[in-house]
Design an enzyme around this catalytic site. Structure first.
Site, PDB file in Angstrom:
ATOM      1  N   LYS B  76       0.866  -1.182   0.000  1.00  0.00           N
ATOM      2  CA  LYS B  76       0.000   0.000   0.000  1.00  0.00           C
ATOM      3  C   LYS B  76       0.905   1.234   0.000  1.00  0.00           C
ATOM      4  O   LYS B  76       1.932   1.249   0.680  1.00  0.00           O
ATOM      5  CB  LYS B  76      -0.888  -0.028   1.243  1.00  0.00           C
ATOM      6  N   SER B 151      -9.808   1.976   2.966  1.00  0.00           N
ATOM      7  CA  SER B 151      -8.881   2.739   2.151  1.00  0.00           C
ATOM      8  C   SER B 151      -7.874   1.890   1.384  1.00  0.00           C
ATOM      9  O   SER B 151      -7.288   2.370   0.418  1.00  0.00           O
ATOM     10  CB  SER B 151      -8.133   3.734   3.030  1.00  0.00           C
ATOM     11  N   SER B 175     -10.075  -0.413   7.074  1.00  0.00           N
ATOM     12  CA  SER B 175      -9.442  -0.200   5.771  1.00  0.00           C
ATOM     13  C   SER B 175      -8.749  -1.421   5.164  1.00  0.00           C
ATOM     14  O   SER B 175      -8.350  -1.376   3.998  1.00  0.00           O
ATOM     15  CB  SER B 175      -8.440   0.954   5.848  1.00  0.00           C
TER      16      SER B 175
END
Lengths: 481, 484, 95
Positions: B76, B151, B175
Site C-alpha cells: 500500500k 482505504s 481499511s
C-alpha cells in the site's frame, strides 16, 4: 498608589543527555545546520518517537532535588501550533500529568535572608529548532539541529515579589541543576532560558493583576533588567489609568524596554491532547529509590556541613555552596592547603571571586586552579609568606601560571623570620627616624599605639614586605624604650 | 500461475518449478495488461522488482531462502519505501521519494519478498471507497463501475484481479477488512501493537495497524510470520513473542464458541449480505462450533466516537505537511501563513481537509471535553463490551460491511453515509482487537465478507478459524471473470 | 450542533487550510452534518468512565541514551522544496 509586584518564572533547562529526547541524534552544540536532524527530528512522514531513559532519570533527579512528588504515570501530550522551527506542527510536551509535581526551592537574598519559592510543576518536552533571520533573498533559514533536544520546563508559583527575588530564584535553579549534573546551565548557549510572568496589584489586594510574559530571557542580569523594565512599564500604564492586556513580550537589551510580540491573530489554541504515539510514562518506586541513592550532596546540605564541620559563617557557607563547581573548588583548596577553612574561604570568596568578577569569568574558566590556590594558601598558613605577598603571588599565578612555591623561590619572596635580620632592619629604621623616635618616646600609651605604625611600615618597606609583621612588632616594642 | 496462492507459489519456488524472475515478470506483465482498467497501482517498481527477483533466485540457489524468498507482493502506498515515491495517494506527497523504509517493508525485504509496486488507496487512508485518491478511483475487479472499498482499495483490487499474489494494507477503521470484503479476498487487521507502525504514514496513531491482504488465510499466516513483531522504533509495538502463524491452521474447531452480537444483525444490514453471513455461520456449526448470542451494546456509538478520535489524531498527524521540508509547496508564497494555507489547501483533497477540520474543532478550546474526552470515554465502553463478550466466547462473527460494493460516486457526495458503512469494523479498531474478513459468498455477483473478531493477540486462532472455512468452501478461490 | 461560516473560517485558520470564499458555505454544511453524527455521543452515559487514549494498557518503553544517528543532510534535503547553505528556506519569520 502603592503597587506590589508579583513574579512567576518558567525556566527551560536543556538536559545534558548525549542524544535527543525522542531520537538518536546528537545534542552537541554548534554543529553545521541540520547535520544533527534525523528523520524523527525532521518530522518525516511515518516516523515515531521513542523516549530517552536518561532524560527521564534527569527529570526525576530534579524532582527529588526540590522534594517534589514524582508522578507515577505521567502523560506526554501534543501542543499543536504551526511554526517553521517546529517540524511536526506540534511539540511533544506534558500537559495534564507532568512527571514532577509540586516542590519548592530556597533562595538567598542579597541581605542574607532566605525565602522558600514554590515550584508548581516540572515537565519534559522537546526543544524547537531555530529560525535564522539573515536574509536569504527575503527568506528565513531553518536549522533543526536543536529540534528534539530534551528540555525540563520548571514552572514556579507566583511567589516572587521583586526582580532581585526572581534573579535569586533563577540562580537557585541554576545552582541545583548543576549540582544534580542534569544540565550545564550555560545560558549563553541557551541551555537555560527564562520566561518571566510579571503582574502588579495594589498592596493588600488578594487578586492577581493581569500578567505579561517576558519570553526567552537569557542571562541573570537580563532577568533583573527585563523585569524592572516591565514593572516600570506596567506601573506607568496603571498609574495612567490604563488596563494591562495579557501579552507575550520580548526584552530589548539596547533600549532597556519590553515590547509586545507581533500579536497573533487568534488567541493561542494549542489543542493539547495525549500523544497517541507515546504510552503513559511510568516511574516506579524502585526507579525513584535508585535515583535517590545517586543524588549528590545538595546545596542546603552542603551549607549545613560547611557551617558545622568547617566552622564557616552562614554567609561564607552560602556563597561557597551556591555553585557546585565553586564548592568543589573551595574544598580542594582546603584539602591542598591544609589551612583553616576560614582562611581558604576568604581567599576563594574574596580574592578569587573578586578577580573572576572583574574579568567577567565564571568559576569553570578560572585561570587559577584550586590546586594552585591551595598551594598559595598553604604558604600563608605556614608563615612562609605574608598575606600581602600572597596577593602579589596570586596576581602572578593569574597571569603567568606556575605554582606559589616556584614563584616564592624565583622572586625570593620568602618571609623573613630570622630575628637577627629583622633586628638589623629595625635598627636601621630607628637610626634614620630620630624625630619620630623622640615623638614616640614622649607620647602616652594611647598615642604610642598609633605612632608605632610608622615604624612597622618603614620596616616592612625596607624589607620589601618580607619581614614577618608580628616579629617586627615585637622587636620594635622591645627596642623603642 | 497468477491464480496460485502465495503458499502454492512459495512451494513451486522451493521445488524449483519456477524462478522468482519468471514469476515477477509474469505479474509485471499482468499489471501492464490489466491495471489500466482497475487503477490499483500508483507506482510499479519494475526495475527494482526484477533486481530483487534476481537476488532472490540467487539466495535460493545458495540455499538460504525463507518460505517467502522470491514471492512478489505489492505495498500500500502508505508504507515508506526508500528511493521510491510514497504518495499516500495525495498531491501533497506526489513528489515524495521516501528516504527510508518502513519496518514492514524492511522485514519483507529481509525475507526476500519482491516488491512489485505501490498500490492505490484513499488519500491518507481516509475513505471507504478509494474515491479520494489523487490518482483517481480504484475499480472493483468484480464490477468496474463499483468501488473496491477503502482505504486499502488498491491492494484489495490488485489481489482480487490477481495482479499481485498478496499485498499489504493498513486498517484504521476497517481499511483492510472492508475492501477485502468488497473485493472477495482475505484481509487481516492484527491486534494494535502486533505490527510495527514505523514508516507507515500515520492517519490515526492509536488506531492504525498494518496487515496482510491475501487470497487465503494460510497466505495471511505466511505474511504475518514476516510482518509481525516487536520494533524498538515503535513505542506502541508490543514485545511479545511472535508465534508461527501457520502452525495451528488446521486445528479442529470442535467446541469453538462463536459469539454473534445482536447489534451486528439489526437494521441497516443488507438482507442478501445477512443471508450470506448466516450461511457461513451455519457451516461453522457443522464444523463443531457452538453459537452464543452476545451483546455489544455500544456498537452504534463506535462511529461517532471514531469520527472524533480519528480526525483529532489526524489533524495533528497531518500538521507536518507544511511545505517546508518535503512534499508539496505552493507557488510563490507571499508570507509564512500563505505558505502554510495554500500548500495545505492545494495539497490535500477535500475529504482530508474535512477530517482535519473536524479534528481541529474537536480538540479546540471549549470543545475538548464535549468531543474528544467524551469520545475517549465511549471508546472505553466499547472496549469493555468486547472484554465482557470474550469472557464467554472465543471469536465473534458477523458481516464485515453492511453492503456488498456500492457504485462509484454513489456515496461520494455524502460523507456521513459513507462513514456509516464502517459500522461493523470500526469498533474493532477502537478496542485494538484483531479482525479478519474472508470471502463468504456473493450478493448480486459482488463479494460478501464474513468478519471474525478475536481477542487480543489471538491472530493465530482467527487464521485457524478462517482457514478451516476455506478448506470447506471455494469463495476465496473465485476470480472475477475478466481476470481469470 | 451546527457550525456557522465564522466557525469554519476560524477552524480553517487554526488548521492552516485555505478555504476559498466560494467553498465556505458548502464546507460549513458538510462539517455540520458530520458534527450531527458525532453529536450522538452526548447521549452516552459516561460518568466515572476512564478515558481511553491507547488500546493497550502497557506503559512507555524507554530508549538508552546513545547517539545512533549520523549526518544525512544531503540526502534528506534532496526532497526539500527550498534549501540554501544547509538550511530549509521559508518566507521571512517575523516575531
Amino acid at each position: 498608589m502603592s503597587w506590589e509586584v508579583v513574579i512567576g518564572l518558567e525556566v527551560h533547562v536543556q538536559l545534558a543527555t548525549q542524544s535527543k529526547i525522542f531520537s538518536g541524534s546528537s545534542t552537541e552544540f554548534g554543529a553545521e545546520p541540520n547535520t544533527q536532524a534525523s528523520l524523527i527530528d525532521l518530522g518525516m512522514p511515518g516516523v515515531l518517537p521513542v523516549l530517552n531513559a536518561d532524560a527521564v532519570e534527569k527529570a526525576v533527579k530534579f524532582g527529588l532535588g526540590i522534594e517534589a512528588e514524582i508522578t507515577p504515570k505521567s502523560v506526554f501530550a501534543r501542543k499543536n501550533y504551526f511554526y517553521p522551527d517546529l517540524p511536526k506542527g506540534y511539540q511533544i510536551s506534558q500537559f495534564e500529568l507532568p512527571i514532577v509535581g509540586k516542590g519548592h526551592i530556597e533562595i538567598t537574598l542579597e541581605d542574607g535572608t532566605t525565602k522558600r519559592i514554590g515550584v508548581t510543576r516540572a515537565h519534559l518536552e522537546e526543544d524547537a529548532g531555530k529560525s535564522l533571520h539573515e536574509d536569504f533573498h527575503g527568506m528565513s533559514g531553518i536549522d533543526l539541529n536543536r529540534a528534539g533536544t530534551p528540555l525540563l520546563e520548571i514552572v514556579s508559583e507566583p511567589d516572587m515579589r521583586s526582580a532581585k527575588e526572581a534573579v535569586a530564584y533563577a540562580k537557585a535553579i541554576h545552582s541545583l541543576i548543576r549540582y544534580l549534573g542534569i544540565s550545564d546551565g550555560d545560558m549563553s548557549q541557551g541551555s537555560m532560558r527564562c520566561d518571566c510572568n510579571v503582574s502588579l496589584r495594589q498592596k493588600g489586594e488578594e487578586k492577581f493583576g493581569t500578567r505579561r510574559e517576558i519570553k526567552n530571557v537569557n542571562s541573570f542580569k537580563n532577568v533583573e533588567k527585563a523585569i524592572n523594565a516591565e514593572i516600570e512599564w506596567q506601573m506607568d500604564e496603571l498609574e495612567s489609568g490604563r488596563e494591562i492586556q495579557q501579552a507575550t513580550v520580548l526584552y530589548d537589551v539596547n533600549k532597556d524596554k519590553t515590547f509586545a510580540m507581533r500579536s497573533k491573530e487568534e488567541a493561542n489554541d494549542y489543542r493539547y491532547f495525549p500523544d497517541p504515539d507515546l504510552l503513559p510514562l511510568e516511574v516506579t518506586e524502585a526507579v525513584i529509590n535508585r535515583v535517590r541513592q545517586s543524588l549528590p550532596e545538595l546545596p542546603t546540605q552542603k551549607i549545613e556541613r560547611f557551617m558545622a564541620e568547617l566552622e564557616l559563617s552562614d554567609y561564607d557557607a552560602r556563597v561557597l555552596a551556591a555553585d557546585r563547581v565553586l564548592a568543589d573548588y573551595f574544598e580542594t583548596v582546603v584539602k591542598e592547603s591544609g589551612a583553616k577553612p576560614k582562611l581558604c574561604a576568604n581567599w576563594v570568596s574574596v580574592e578569587l571571586l573578586g578577580a573572576l568578577n572583574k574579568n567577567d569569568l565564571d568559576i569553570d574558566s578560572s585561570p587559577v586552579s584550586a590546586e594552585q590556590l591551595g598551594g598559595l594558601v598553604k604558604r600563608i598558613a605556614d608563615n612562609t609568606i605574608s598575606g600581602k605577598i600572597a596577593k602579589q603571588i596570586f596576581e602572578e599565578l593569574w597571569i603567568n601560571g606556575g605554582t606559589a612555591d616556584s614563584i616564592i623561590e624565583a622572586k625570593g619572596l620568602k618571609q623573613e623570620t630570622d630575628t637577627g635580620a629583622i633586628e638589623a632592619v629595625v635598627d636601621q629604621v630607628i637610626a634614620e627616624s630620630a624625630d619620630q623616635v623622640a615623638q614616640y618616646l614622649a607620647a602616652d600609651d594611647n598615642k604610642r599605639k598609633k605612632l608605632i605604625g610608622y615604624f612597622v611600615g618603614q620596616t616592612m618597606k625596607l624589607s620589601k614586605g618580607k619581614a614577618n609583621p608580628q616579629m617586627v612588632n615585637q622587636i620594635l616594642a622591645k627596642k623603642l624604650v | 500461475m497468477h491464480t496460485k496462492t502465495l503458499k502454492a507459489l512459495s512451494d513451486a519456488l522451493s521445488a524449483g518449478e519456477l524462478s522468482s524472475q519468471e514469476l515477477t515478470q509474469h505479474f509485471l506483465d499482468r499489471i501492464k495488461q490489466h491495471d489500466p482498467g482497475v487503477n490499483s497501482f500508483i507506482t510499479v517498481t519494475e526495475e527494482q522488482a526484477l533486481a530483487q527477483a534476481k537476488a532472490a533466485d540467487e539466495q535460493r540457489a545458495a540455499g538460504n531462502a525463507t518460505a517467502l524468498t522470491g514471492v512478489p507482493i505489492a505495498h500500500k502506498d502508505i508504507f515508506c519505501t526508500q528511493g521510491v515515491k510514497t504518495s499516500c495517494a495525495s498531491k501533497m506527497l506526489d513528489n515524495f521519494i521516501a528516504p527510508y523504509n518502513a519496518t514492514v517493508v524492511e522485514k519483507m525485504n529481509d525475507a526476500g519478498i519482491v516488491t512489485l509496486g505501490k498500490t492505490n488507496m484513499d488519500e491518507f487512508a481516509m475513505g471507504s471507497s478509494n474515491e479520494t485518491s489523487f490518482y483517481g478511483p480504484v475499480k472493483n475487479p468484480w464490477s468496474t463501475d463499483h468501488v473496491p472499498g477503502g482505504s486499502s482499495g488498491g491492494s484489495a483490487a490488485a489481489v482480487a484481479a490477481r495482479l499481485a499474489p498478496a499485498a499489504t494494507g493498513t486498517d484504521t477503521g476497517g481499511s483492510i477488512r472492508q475492501p477485502a470484503s468488497l473485493c472477495g479476498i482475505t484481509g487481516l487487521k492484527p491486534t494494535y501493537g502486533r505490527v510495527s507502525r514505523w514508516g507507515m504514514i500515520a492517519f490515526a496513531s492509536s488506531l492504525d495497524q498494518a496487515g496482510p491482504m491475501t487470497q487465503t488465510a494460510e497466505d495471511a499466516a505466511l505474511l504475518m510470520n514476516a510482518m509481525a513483531g516487536f520494533d524498538p522504533k515503535d513505542s506502541t509495538s508490543t514485545d511479545i513473542e511472535v508465534p508461527d502463524y501457520t502452525a495451528d491452521l488446521n486445528q479442529p474447531l470442535n467446541g469453538l464458541r462463536i459469539g454473534l452480537p445482536k447489534q451486528f444483525f439489526e437494521d441497516g444490514l443488507d438482507a442478501e449480505v445477512g443471508k450470506v453471513v448466516q450461511e457461513a455461520i451455519a457451516l461453522y456449526e457443522k464444523l463443531g462450533a457452538t453459537l452464543v448470542d452476545i451483546e455489544l451494546p455500544n456498537t452504534h456509538l463506535s462511529i461517532p466516537a471514531y469520527y472524533v478520535v480519528a480526525p483529532a489524531e489526524a489533524s495533528s498527524n497531518l500538521s507536518r505537511f507544511d511545505g517546508v521540508r518535503f512534499g508539496y509547496r505552493c507557488k510563490d508564497p507571499a508570507d509564512l501563513e500563505d505558505l502554510y494555507k495554500r500548500s495545505r489547501g492545494e495539497g490535500f483533497g477535500e475529504e482530508v481537509k474535512r477530517r482535519i477540520m473536524i479534528g481541529t474543532y474537536a480538540l479546540s478550546a471549549g470543545y475538548y471535553d464535549a468531543y474528544y474526552l467524551k469520545a475517549q470515554k465511549v471508546r472505553r465502553l466499547i472496549k469493555n463490551d468486547f472484554d465482557e463478550a470474550f469472557k464467554s466466547v472465543d471469536v465473534i462473527m458477523g458481516p464485515t460491511s453492511p453492503n456488498a460494493g456500492f457504485k462509484l460516486g454513489e456515496k461520494a457526495s455524502d460523507p456521513v453515509s459513507m462513514y456509516l458503512s464502517d459500522i461493523y469494523t470500526i469498533s474493532v479498531n477502537m478496542a485494538g482487537l484483531p479482525g479478519i474478513s474472508i470471502p463468504a459468498g456473493l450478493s448480486n455477483r459482488l463479494p460478501v465478507g464474513l468478519q471474525i473478531i478475536g481477542n487480543y493477540f489471538d491472530e493465530a486462532r482467527l487464521l485457524n478459524v478462517a482457514h478451516r472455512y476455506q478448506q470447506e468452501t471455494d469463495w476465496h478461490a473465485q476470480v472475477p471473470a475478466a481476470f481469470a | 450542533m451546527a457550525l456557522d461560516k465564522e466557525d469554519v473560517i476560524k477552524i480553517a485558520h487554526l488548521a492552516r487550510l485555505q478555504v476559498a470564499d466560494s467553498e465556505v458555505e458548502a464546507t460549513t454544511e458538510r462539517l455540520s452534518s458530520i458534527l450531527g453524527l458525532i453529536e450522538q455521543l452526548q447521549a452516552a452515559p459516561t460518568d466515572g468512565v476512564e478515558p481511553m487514549a491507547h488500546p493497550t494498557d502497557a506503559v512507555q518503553r524507554l530508549r538508552e541514551d546513545v547517539v545512533t544517528e549520523t549526518n544525512h543532510r544531503e540526502e534528506y534535503q534532496q526532497i526539500a522544496p527550498a534549501t540554501e547553505e544547509g538550511l530549509y528556506l521559508v518566507p521571512k519569520v517575523i516575531e
